[in-house]
Design an enzyme around this catalytic site. Structure first.
Site, PDB file in Angstrom:
ATOM      1  N   ILE A 536       0.826  -1.211   0.000  1.00 57.69           N
ATOM      2  CA  ILE A 536       0.000   0.000   0.000  1.00 57.69           C
ATOM      3  C   ILE A 536       0.857   1.258   0.000  1.00 57.69           C
ATOM      4  O   ILE A 536       0.324   2.370   0.008  1.00 57.69           O
ATOM      5  CB  ILE A 536      -0.950   0.023   1.211  1.00 57.69           C
ATOM      6  N   GLY A 537       2.172   1.114  -0.030  1.00 61.28           N
ATOM      7  CA  GLY A 537       3.031   2.284  -0.065  1.00 61.28           C
ATOM      8  C   GLY A 537       4.491   1.888   0.067  1.00 61.28           C
ATOM      9  O   GLY A 537       4.824   0.733   0.353  1.00 61.28           O
ATOM     10  N   SER A 538       5.341   2.846  -0.226  1.00 62.02           N
ATOM     11  CA  SER A 538       6.773   2.608  -0.097  1.00 62.02           C
ATOM     12  C   SER A 538       7.456   3.936   0.180  1.00 62.02           C
ATOM     13  O   SER A 538       6.903   5.003  -0.080  1.00 62.02           O
ATOM     14  CB  SER A 538       7.348   1.973  -1.366  1.00 62.02           C
ATOM     15  N   GLY A 540      11.565   5.673   1.805  1.00 64.04           N
ATOM     16  CA  GLY A 540      12.987   5.486   1.985  1.00 64.04           C
ATOM     17  C   GLY A 540      13.323   4.401   2.975  1.00 64.04           C
ATOM     18  O   GLY A 540      14.396   3.794   2.899  1.00 64.04           O
ATOM     19  N   PHE A 541      12.429   4.126   3.921  1.00 64.83           N
ATOM     20  CA  PHE A 541      12.732   3.137   4.936  1.00 64.83           C
ATOM     21  C   PHE A 541      12.246   1.747   4.562  1.00 64.83           C
ATOM     22  O   PHE A 541      12.635   0.773   5.197  1.00 64.83           O
ATOM     23  CB  PHE A 541      12.105   3.548   6.273  1.00 64.83           C
ATOM     24  N   GLY A 542      11.381   1.623   3.577  1.00 63.11           N
ATOM     25  CA  GLY A 542      10.922   0.305   3.186  1.00 63.11           C
ATOM     26  C   GLY A 542       9.516   0.337   2.633  1.00 63.11           C
ATOM     27  O   GLY A 542       8.905   1.399   2.475  1.00 63.11           O
ATOM     28  N   VAL A 544       5.399  -0.834   2.620  1.00 66.68           N
ATOM     29  CA  VAL A 544       4.312  -0.980   3.575  1.00 66.68           C
ATOM     30  C   VAL A 544       3.259  -1.892   2.973  1.00 66.68           C
ATOM     31  O   VAL A 544       2.902  -1.759   1.793  1.00 66.68           O
ATOM     32  CB  VAL A 544       3.690   0.391   3.931  1.00 66.68           C
ATOM     33  N   LYS A 558       5.162  -2.184   7.991  1.00 68.50           N
ATOM     34  CA  LYS A 558       6.306  -1.633   7.254  1.00 68.50           C
ATOM     35  C   LYS A 558       7.488  -2.576   7.430  1.00 68.50           C
ATOM     36  O   LYS A 558       7.937  -2.837   8.549  1.00 68.50           O
ATOM     37  CB  LYS A 558       6.656  -0.236   7.754  1.00 68.50           C
ATOM     38  N   ASP A 657      11.791  13.989   7.616  1.00 68.44           N
ATOM     39  CA  ASP A 657      11.278  13.555   6.315  1.00 68.44           C
ATOM     40  C   ASP A 657       9.817  13.973   6.160  1.00 68.44           C
ATOM     41  O   ASP A 657       8.954  13.163   5.818  1.00 68.44           O
ATOM     42  CB  ASP A 657      11.421  12.045   6.177  1.00 68.44           C
TER      43      ASP A 657
END
Length: 842
Positions: A536-538, A540-542, A544, A558, A657
C-alpha cells in the site's frame, strides 16, 4: 452570581460549541451542560480549567493511552495535588459532565466511573480557586462540594485537614490508586499508619522536633511555609507545632505542599516559582519518619534494614535468603505463613516458629501495646498458633510481653541493644512439608530405575518435535523466494547458520525494555499480510503492506530496508519503546514491531484514505478534489503533530522527512503523521543515505546540503514546502510529477509564490480545481506562513512577512501553545478565527 470582567470562563449551553476553541484560555469557571472527553483537549495536554497557579486536566501519569484521571495540577511544576477518580481509572474516551446534579465521569457504555455525592442544591458553576481548591457553587455563590474536603495524597498551604480525615498514599508515581499508607488526624495527634492493620509507625506528638502548646483537642492539621501544625477547633490555637528551619533557597517566593508518598514517607516539599527554570525542582523541607528503617516495608517482607549515616541498607536475617520480588524467605525450603490458618492451601504442611535472631526489632512494637503480659515464649507460640491472623511474634523477656505480627509482615530493623539490655526476640511462623509416607522408599527406587528409559523417550520426542517444526516452517514459506526450500528432499537437521539465527531469536526474547509495544514474530506478520501480498506504499525506509491481525483489526506493516537496520537489537528495541510511547491524535500509532534475526518490521494503525500525495496530486477525474476546508484541516493536523514531536513529548524528535507521502488520512477528516522517529533507527554510517531517499529531495532544507546542524527548523522548512503544495494541489517541482497534465513546464512554485506575495495577488496561487471556492484571507495567511518557513536561514524561520498592515481584532492574539515555529501557530490561529494578525516570534 456576579461575574467580574477580569475572569475568563467557558459557558457551554449548547452541544454545538467546541471546547477546543477555549483550551488555551485561563478558564476559571465551567457551567452545567458542559461535556467533554480528553480528545477535546488533547492539544492542551488535557487541561480544561485554569487559575493563576493551578489547572484541572484529563491526566495520564505514565504517558500511555490509558488510564486517565481527572486531576488538579500545580501549573508551574506539573505536580498532581488532587485526583478525582484515583481508584477508578478511565480510558481517554470517558466523558466528564457537569450538570445541575454535580460532576460525573462516565464510560462510553454509560456506566459511572466517578461522581460527586448528592448535593443540597442545584449546581450553578464549577470554580477553580487560586488556592488549588475545586468547588461546586450554587446560585448564591455558596460551596456545595469542595475537593479540599476529599483529599487524596496531598495537602496544600491553604487547606485544612479536619480531625478523623486522612491522606492516603498512591500505589506509585504512575498509579494514583489508594496505596498502603495513610496520615490520619486524631483528636490528640497526627499519625502515620500502614494498612491493612492500621498499625502506627510515626506520630507527630512523639517526634522530637515537635512542641506541644496546648491541652485542647485537635481540630485540624495544616501546613504552610513556616511549619506544620495541629490546630484546635478555632483554627488558630496550636496544639502541636513543628517549625521548619529557615530555607536555604535563594528564591523568596516558593510553592509549598505536603505529600504522603508511595513509600510511606510524609514530606513537606517546596519549589521556587521561577518560570525560567527548565524543570521543576522540589526540595524536601521536612520528612517523617526521619529514619528510613522506621518505614514499615522499606526492605520488603522480613527484609532487615540497617540504618546508616546517609542511607540505610537492606539484607536478610540469618537462615533467610533474598527473594527476587523483594524481601526475604527461609532458606530451608519452608514458607512463611499467610493470614489463613496453617495448612490451608499447602498439602501436608505443619506450622513451626523460626527465630529471627538477636538485636532485631520491628516497627510495630514501638507504638502498639503487647497482646499479652506475664507469659513465656511457649505461651506466645501457642497463642500465635491458634490465631490464624498471627504470622509471628516478638517476645520481650524484661516485661514478659508478647507482640503479635498480624495479617502482614513488614521489614525488620537492626537495632543492637537498648540501654545495655537485650531487645525483644522475634519469631516467624513458617509452614514446612510433612515427611513422606513410609512406602515412599520403594517409589523412589522405582523412579530411579524408570528415569533412564523416560529420559531417552523424552529425548526422542523432543528431536521429532524439532524436526517437525522445521519441516512445517519450510513448507509454509515455500512460496517465498527468500525462504523457499525443497521439501522433497525430506526432513533434515538444521544447518549451523539456521541454528545461529534461532539462537539470536532466543537471545532477543530475553531483551526486556520497559515500555515496549506488542512484539510480533515474523511468522505472525507474514500470516497477517498474507505473505506480504498487498503493498500500500513505499518510502525510503521500506515498503508498507496491508494486514489483518487475529483480532480482525487492520494494520499497516512496514518492512524496513536492510540499509536502515544496522544497529543492535537492544538499541533498536529502545528506540521502538520511545516511538511506541508517543501518542497524539495527529500521529500514527505504532501498535507493535518485530525484531527477529535481521528482520525489522513495524506495525502501525491502518489509515484507510491513504497518504496526502495520492489524494492531493491525483488528476483522476473520478476522485473527489480536496476542498479548501479539508486542505486547511490537513495543514493544521500536520502542524499539531509536528509540534508535539518537537516540544510536547518527553523525548524530543525531529522528523527529518516531512512530505505529503508521510501525512496519512482516515475517515472523519483524521490527519496523522507517519514515519516519525525512524531517522533515530539509522546508524551514523547510514544517515548519509537520507538525502537520496525517494520523494525527499524536493523537501530538503538547505542545512542538509551545507552540513549545518539539523534542528526542528529543518522540519519547519519541509512543512513550508508541503503547505505550498496543499495550496497549489501540485508538486512544487514540475519535473517531480511526470504524470501532471501540463502543456508547458511550470515555474518553481515557491518562487512564484514569493512573486505573488510581493504583488499581493494571492488568488492566482490557488488550485484551479477549487474553482474559486477558497477563503482568500486564509489562503493569504497560509502562503505567508509557508514563505516564512522557507527562509534559507533557520533562525529566521520565525516571522511571517507582511505585504501590508493588517487590522487587529478580538481574535488576533496568538493562542499560547507549543508550535512548529510559527507555522502551526498561524494555522491554529486561522482555525480559531483570527485573521490578518501579525505573528510575532513564537
Amino acid at each position: 452570581m456576579a461575574r467580574s470582567s477580569s475572569i475568563s470562563f467557558i459557558k457551554m449551553n449548547s452541544s454545538n460549541e467546541d471546547p477546543l476553541h477555549h483550551f488555551n484560555q485561563m478558564v476559571k469557571f465551567l457551567y452545567p451542560n458542559f461535556s467533554a472527553t480528553y480528545f477535546h483537549f488533547v492539544d492542551s495536554d488535557g487541561v480544561f480549567l485554569s487559575s493563576s497557579a493551578f489547572s484541572v486536566a484529563f491526566h495520564n501519569p505514565d504517558g500511555q493511552d490509558s488510564p486517565h484521571y481527572i486531576v488538579v495540577l500545580h501549573a508551574l511544576s506539573g505536580a498532581t495535588v488532587w485526583t478525582a477518580n484515583a481508584a477508578s481509572p478511565v480510558p481517554p474516551s470517558a466523558t466528564l459532565s457537569l450538570t445541575a446534579s454535580g460532576l460525573a465521569l462516565s464510560l462510553a457504555n454509560g456506566s459511572l466511573a466517578w461522581s460527586t455525592p448528592g448535593l443540597s442544591a442545584p449546581v450553578f458553576a464549577l470554580h477553580l480557586l487560586p488556592s488549588g481548591e475545586l468547588r461546586l457553587l450554587d446560585d448564591a455563590n455558596a460551596s456545595l462540594w469542595s475537593s479540599f474536603n476529599h483529599p487524596t495524597d496531598t495537602l496544600l498551604p491553604n487547606q485544612l485537614l479536619p480531625v478523623s480525615s486522612s491522606l492516603t498514599s498512591a500505589v506509585s508515581g504512575n498509579d494514583p490508586s489508594p496505596g498502603d499508607y495513610r496520615l490520619l488526624v486524631t483528636p490528640g495527634d497526627a499519625v502515620l499508619q500502614w494498612n491493612p492493620t492500621s498499625r502506627l509507625y510515626w506520630s507527630l506528638s512523639s517526634d522530637a522536633r515537635s512542641a506541644k502548646d496546648s491541652n485542647l483537642q485537635v481540630g485540624y492539621f495544616s501546613v504552610n511555609a513556616t511549619g506544620l501544625y495541629l490546630l484546635a477547633s478555632d483554627r488558630e490555637t496550636a496544639v502541636f507545632r513543628m517549625i521548619f528551619p529557615p530555607s536555604a533557597s535563594s528564591f523568596s517566593d516558593e510553592f509549598y505542599m505536603a505529600k504522603l508518598d508511595p513509600s510511606g514517607r510524609f514530606r513537606i516539599i517546596s519549589s521556587p516559582l521561577n518560570e525560567s527554570l527548565s524543570a521543576a525542582i522540589f526540595n524536601t523541607d521536612f520528612v517523617a519518619p526521619m529514619n528510613d528503617c522506621d518505614l514499615p516495608n522499606i526492605c520488603g517482607p522480613l527484609g532487615l534494614c540497617a540504618p546508616g549515616t546517609n542511607s540505610s541498607t537492606c539484607s536478610c536475617p540469618a537462615s533467610f535468603g533474598a527473594l527476587p520480588s523483594g524481601g526475604c524467605s527461609p532458606v530451608d525450603g519452608s514458607v512463611t505463613a499467610n493470614s489463613s490458618c496453617p495448612g490451608e492451601g499447602v498439602a501436608g504442611s505443619t506450622a513451626r516458629f523460626m527465630i529471627l535472631g538477636n538485636q532485631i526489632g520491628y516497627y510495630g512494637t514501638k507504638f502498639s501495646a503487647p497482646n499479652t503480659f506475664g507469659t513465656n515464649i511457649s505461651t506466645c507460640q501457642d497463642l500465635c498458633s491458634a490465631n490464624c491472623s498471627c504470622l509471628g511474634f516478638f517476645y520481650r523477656a524484661s516485661s514478659k510481653s508478647c507482640y503479635f505480627l498480624e495479617y502482614r509482615i513488614g521489614s525488620l530493623i537492626s537495632v543492637g541493644t537498648v540501654n545495655g539490655g537485650a531487645t525483644a526476640v522475634g519469631y516467624v511462623k513458617t509452614l514446612s512439608q510433612a515427611s513422606p509416607p513410609s512406602g515412599s522408599s520403594s517409589s523412589v527406587r522405582f523412579f530411579i530405575v524408570l528415569l533412564p528409559s523416560t529420559a531417552t523417550t523424552l529425548l526422542v520426542i523432543s528431536i521429532a518435535i524439532i524436526c517437525f517444526e522445521r519441516w512445517r516452517r519450510n513448507k509454509r514459506g515455500s512460496n517465498d523466494v527468500t525462504r523457499s526450500k525443497s521439501v522433497s528432499s525430506g526432513l533434515k537437521w538444521p544447518t549451523p547458520a539456521e541454528l545461529s539465527e534461532d539462537e539470536e531469536v532466543e537471545k532477543e526474547e530475553e531483551i526486556a525494555i520497559p515500555g515496549l509495544p506488542t512484539r510480533y514474530t515474523y511468522d505472525e506478520l507474514e500470516d497477517a499480510t498474507n505473505n506480504f501480498q498487498t503493498p500500500i506504499g513505499s518510502g525510503g525506509f521500506g515498503c508498507v503492506y496491508k494486514g489483518q491481525l487475529l483480532d480482525k483489526s487492520l494494520v499497516a506493516v512496514k518492512r524496513i530496508n536492510a540499509a536502515s537496520t544496522q544497529q543492535g537489537r537492544r538499541e533498536f528495541c529502545t528506540e521502538i519503546a520511545v516511538i511506541g510511547n508517543i501518542h497524539h491524535v495527529n500521529l500514527v500509532r505504532l501498535r507493535g514491531f518485530c525484531a527477529q534475526g535481521r528482520k525489522r518490521l513495524l506495525v502501525y494503525e491502518y489509515m484507510n484514505r491513504s497518504s496526502l500525495d495520492r489524494v492531493l496530486f491525483s488528476r483522476n477525474p473520478d476522485l473527489v478534489v480536496l476542498e479548501w476546508k479539508q486542505r486547511l484541516d490537513v495543514a493544521v493536523g500536520a502542524a499539531r503533530g509536528l509540534a508535539y514531536l518537537h516540544s510536547g513529548c518527553e523525548h524530543r524528535i525531529i522528523h527529518c522527512d516531512v512530505k505529503p507521502e508521510n501525512i496519512l488520512l482516515h475517515d472523519n477528516n483524521q490527519v496523522k503523521i507517519a514515519d516519525f522517529g525512524l531517522a533515530k533507527l539509522m546508524s551514523p554510517e547510514q544517515s548519509g543515505l537520507f538525502t537520496t531517499m525517494r520523494g525527499t529531495r524536493g523537501y530538503l532544507a538547505p542545512e542538509w546540503l551545507t552540513n549545518a546542524a539539523i534542528s526542528d527548523k529543518t522540519d519547519v522548512y519541509s512543512f513550508g514546502m508541503v503547505l505550498l503544495e496543499i495550496v497549489r494541489g501540485r508538486k512544487n517541482r514540475a519535473e517531480e510529477s511526470g504524470k501532471e497534465l501540463t502543456d508547458s513546464p511550470s515555474p518553481y512554485f515557491p518562487m512564484l509564490a514569493l512573486e505573488m506575495h510581493e504583488r499581493g495577488t494571492y488568488e492566482e496561487l490557488a488550485d484551479p480545481r477549487l474553482e474559486g471556492k477558497v477563503n482568500w484571507a486564509e489562503l493569504e495567511r497560509v502562503v505567508k506562513v509557508a514563505l516564512c518557513c522557507l527562509h534559507e536561514e533557520p533562525t529566521v524561520r520565525t516571522r511571517v512577512p507582511r505585504s501590508k498592515p493588517a487590522a487587529r481584532g478580538i481574535g488576533d492574539e496568538l493562542h499560547e501553545c507549543w508550535v512548529v515555529g510559527v507555522a502551526a501557530a498561524a494555522l491554529l490561529h486561522i482555525v480559531a478565527g483570527g485573521i490578518g494578525a501579525e505573528i510575532a516570534q513564537a
